[in-house]
Enzyme design. Structure first.
Site, PDB file in Angstrom:
ATOM      1  N   SER A  46       0.828  -1.190   0.000  1.00  0.00           N
ATOM      2  CA  SER A  46       0.000   0.000   0.000  1.00  0.00           C
ATOM      3  C   SER A  46       0.876   1.258   0.000  1.00  0.00           C
ATOM      4  O   SER A  46       1.697   1.437  -0.871  1.00  0.00           O
ATOM      5  CB  SER A  46      -0.949  -0.048   1.202  1.00  0.00           C
ATOM      6  OG  SER A  46      -2.003   0.868   1.058  1.00  0.00           O
ATOM      7  N   ASP A 162      -5.702  -3.976  -2.463  1.00  0.00           N
ATOM      8  CA  ASP A 162      -4.653  -3.645  -1.503  1.00  0.00           C
ATOM      9  C   ASP A 162      -3.990  -4.886  -0.884  1.00  0.00           C
ATOM     10  O   ASP A 162      -4.669  -5.786  -0.388  1.00  0.00           O
ATOM     11  CB  ASP A 162      -5.270  -2.788  -0.391  1.00  0.00           C
ATOM     12  CG  ASP A 162      -4.246  -2.076   0.460  1.00  0.00           C
ATOM     13  OD1 ASP A 162      -3.345  -2.743   0.989  1.00  0.00           O
ATOM     14  OD2 ASP A 162      -4.349  -0.840   0.595  1.00  0.00           O
TER      15      ASP A 162
END
Length: 305
Positions: A46, A162
């Protein structure tokens, strides 16, 4: 007698996810550099993928300087107000930001100055996907596709989201790239167990940003950038609930993953007060990154000599 050269251990850096709190990674990398520690392997999840790629491409200072120029109106332009169910972030503006401040959009991972990789999640199977080669932007985009903010990314024939859903602090990926010593950074260690009202510093600059986009998003949440500090009898908004739930999942998953594959050093910046999307408060996060290294310096010196 034959003298054999003793090779230095390869130092790896595993940068975890945590949205705006991730700017602490910049302070950590710069502080390690001040002490003569220059990791040659970096992995990210991320926001850690963004900072890790900037470091691996030699653009960390460029990214830091841009962040110091970030104002709340400038940040607001990254959000699309014509809401769809796909996400809130303006993809074109974010792509340009990555191109100008992280790495060239045509650059491949294997051509970066340092060894880099990032992690994403296969939305269909839940499998962990590693990006160790190929276009760097594709890997970064996949790793940062936080559900609710970004739409899933179609890469390699799969829908990816993610990487924090499966490997919030990619220590295992760092070791797979050849790191002998891994320094890991967890950004969520102090989030779970804190009351909503304890999170977030009130400031006029923050309120300016809230005023610019909050009205459009209030259907979805009582506060987008930070946890609500208003009436505690009122249930948290949608975004508050999603983020709080993801914090719990990521914290527990991080602990579980590290129990099986612990890093040699774990850095834990204290940033619970920083809201999910308060990216304009980079200076505070970067400073706390520096301080998290200082707190661990005796352990770092002992390990690395």
């Amino acid at each position: 007698m034959n003298n054999q050269a003793i090779s230095k251990p390869a130092i790896g850096l595993a940068l975890g996810g945590g949205a705006a709190r991730g700017w602490a990674h910049i302070g950590i990398i710069k502080s390690l550099s001040d002490y003569g520690i220059h990791p040659e392997i970096v992995t990210g999840c991320s926001i850690g993928a963004i900072v890790g790629a900037a470091y691996a491409a030699g653009n960390l200072e460029k990214l830091e300087n841009w962040l110091y120029s970030l104002t709340t109106p400038k940040l607001a332009r990254f959000f699309e107000l014509n809401l769809t169910l796909k996400g809130f972030v303006d993809a074109d503006k974010l792509s340009q930001f990555l191109h100008e401040n992280v790495c060239d959009r045509e650059l491949n991972i294997e051509d970066l100055e340092k060894s880099f990789a990032c992690v994403a999640t296969d939305l269909d199977t839940g499998r962990e996907i590693w990006f160790t080669e190929g276009n760097a932007h594709e890997g970064i985009w996949s790793s940062i596709a936080l559900p609710g903010l970004f739409p899933p990314v179609k890469q390699r024939g799969r829908w990816l989201v993610d990487g924090g859903l499966v490997n919030p602090v990619p220590v295992s990926l760092c070791r797979a790239l050849g790191a002998d010593i891994v320094i890991a950074v967890s950004l969520n260690s102090d989030l779970v167990g804190r009351r909503f009202s304890e999170r977030g510093k009130e400031s006029s600059s923050d309120n300016n940003f809230l005023n610019s986009i909050k009205e459009t998003l209030k259907t979805y949440s009582g506060s987008l950038l930070k946890f609500s500090s208003e009436n505690q009898e009122t249930p948290p908004g949608l975004i508050d609930t999603i983020v709080g739930s993801m914090n719990i999942v990521e914290d527990r998953l991080t602990r579980s993953r590290m129990a099986g594959d612990p890093p040699d050093i774990l850095l834990t910046p204290k940033l619970a007060y920083l809201g999910l999307l308060e990216f304009q408060r980079a200076r505070e996060a970067i400073q706390e990154g520096h301080e998290s290294v200082t707190r661990k310096l005796p352990e770092i010196n002992f390990l690395l000599g």
